[in-house]
Scaffold this active site. Structure first.
Site, short mmCIF file in Angstrom:
data_model
loop_
_atom_site.label_atom_id
_atom_site.label_comp_id
_atom_site.label_asym_id
_atom_site.label_seq_id
_atom_site.Cartn_x
_atom_site.Cartn_y
_atom_site.Cartn_z
N CYS A 20 -5.85 -0.07 6.94
CA CYS A 20 -5.80 0.95 5.30
C CYS A 20 -7.06 1.25 5.68
O CYS A 20 -8.31 1.49 5.57
CB CYS A 20 -5.20 -0.43 4.57
SG CYS A 20 -5.60 0.39 2.79
N ARG A 72 3.03 5.02 6.21
CA ARG A 72 3.64 3.83 7.48
C ARG A 72 3.85 3.03 6.98
O ARG A 72 4.52 1.94 7.90
CB ARG A 72 1.91 3.78 8.50
CG ARG A 72 1.62 5.11 9.02
CD ARG A 72 0.15 5.25 9.56
NE ARG A 72 -1.11 4.43 9.15
CZ ARG A 72 -1.84 4.56 9.33
NH1 ARG A 72 -2.48 4.07 9.91
NH2 ARG A 72 -2.71 4.07 8.00
N ASP A 130 0.18 3.54 1.52
CA ASP A 130 0.06 4.12 3.68
C ASP A 130 1.45 4.68 3.22
O ASP A 130 2.49 3.90 2.97
CB ASP A 130 -0.32 3.69 3.93
CG ASP A 130 -1.09 4.18 4.94
OD1 ASP A 130 -0.28 4.70 6.11
OD2 ASP A 130 -1.89 3.37 5.86
N CYS A 136 0.63 -1.23 0.10
CA CYS A 136 -0.11 -0.37 -0.05
C CYS A 136 0.88 1.40 0.16
O CYS A 136 1.71 1.05 0.93
CB CYS A 136 -0.77 -0.21 1.04
SG CYS A 136 -1.88 1.46 1.19
N HIS A 191 -2.40 -4.57 5.18
CA HIS A 191 -2.02 -3.83 5.89
C HIS A 191 -3.44 -3.15 7.01
O HIS A 191 -3.82 -2.62 6.34
CB HIS A 191 -1.00 -2.52 6.11
CG HIS A 191 -1.76 -1.27 5.68
ND1 HIS A 191 -2.02 0.02 6.68
CD2 HIS A 191 -1.79 -0.73 5.03
CE1 HIS A 191 -2.85 0.84 5.94
NE2 HIS A 191 -2.72 0.74 4.85
CO CO Z 1 -3.62 1.20 3.21
#
Ligand code: CO
Length: 216
Positions: free
Chosen positions: A101, A46, A44, A42, A98
């Site tokens: 998400c 993080r 993302d 992803c 994850h």
């Molecule tokens: Co995500």
């Protein structure tokens, strides 16, 4: 230079630190890349691929998009997969979702976020496929976690069904496809026990989905 000076300072400190540990690191790296792994994860912030698995530059080929989706008409993702398999000869492809998400949560909560809603339709398809067991979960966080895991299963399947992966297997090229999930709140990776080494192992994905649906 007036903007983002801190990032340039960070970069110089980082390059110096690596060079002090291995003076030839960057010159060796400039010759060629030979990663053994392709990471599909992803976008993302993080979930930084290299850091999570402790790999250096040159060791991990990476494709990231919102909600780690593999779509057989996505030229971007397909090109990454094809280059990784045919040219770099990676031995492992990791599809890593994850928990927490935003893309998964948007589907669960039916949020309207704009253009991205269209991309997330691919995740909504996964949700609709497993709607009965997902809707039976009362706790919304547990339901989202389950969709994260099922989304990995479906994206692994999409990846394995591409002609690129199918042909690699047909030609006997060593290639394993893995399904993992990362937990943002403890930094720990979880193996979904999905590992396919050839086309005959495709049915194990249905077993994996069943395992996820029935686990409490
Ligand atoms: Co995500």
């Amino acid at each position: 230079m007036r903007f983002l000076l801190n990032l340039f300072e960070n970069n110089r400190a980082w390059a110096q630190r690596i060079s002090s540990e291995d003076p030839d690191f960057f010159s060796k790296l400039s010759q060629q890349q030979q990663p053994e792994y392709l990471w599909i994860g992803c976008s993302d912030a993080r979930v930084p691929a290299n850091e999570i698995v402790g790999l250096l530059p040159g060791e991990l080929f990476v494709h990231r998009n919102v909600a780690n989706v593999v779509v057989h008409t996505d030229l971007n993702c397909l090109s990454v997969v094809q280059f990784a398999i045919d040219v770099l000869k990676v031995k492992h492809i990791i599809v890593c979702g994850h928990y927490g998400c935003g893309g998964i949560n948007a589907v669960i909560n039916r949020s309207e976020l704009g253009l991205i809603d269209n991309w997330l339709r691919y995740v909504e398809d996964v949700y609709l496929k497993y709607r009965a067991p997902l809707d039976a979960i009362a706790d919304p966080i547990q339901r989202a976690d389950k969709l994260c895991e099922l989304n990995v299963v479906e994206q692994v399947e999409n990846l394995c069904r591409t002609t690129v992966v199918q042909n690699a297997w047909k030609n006997g090229q060593p290639l394993a496809v893995h399904g993992w999930v990362y937990r943002v709140d403890d930094g720990i990776l979880r193996d979904l026990n999905i590992c396919l080494n050839n086309a005959n192992e495709m049915p194990t994905l249905h077993a994996a989905a069943r395992r996820i649906v029935t686990a409490t």
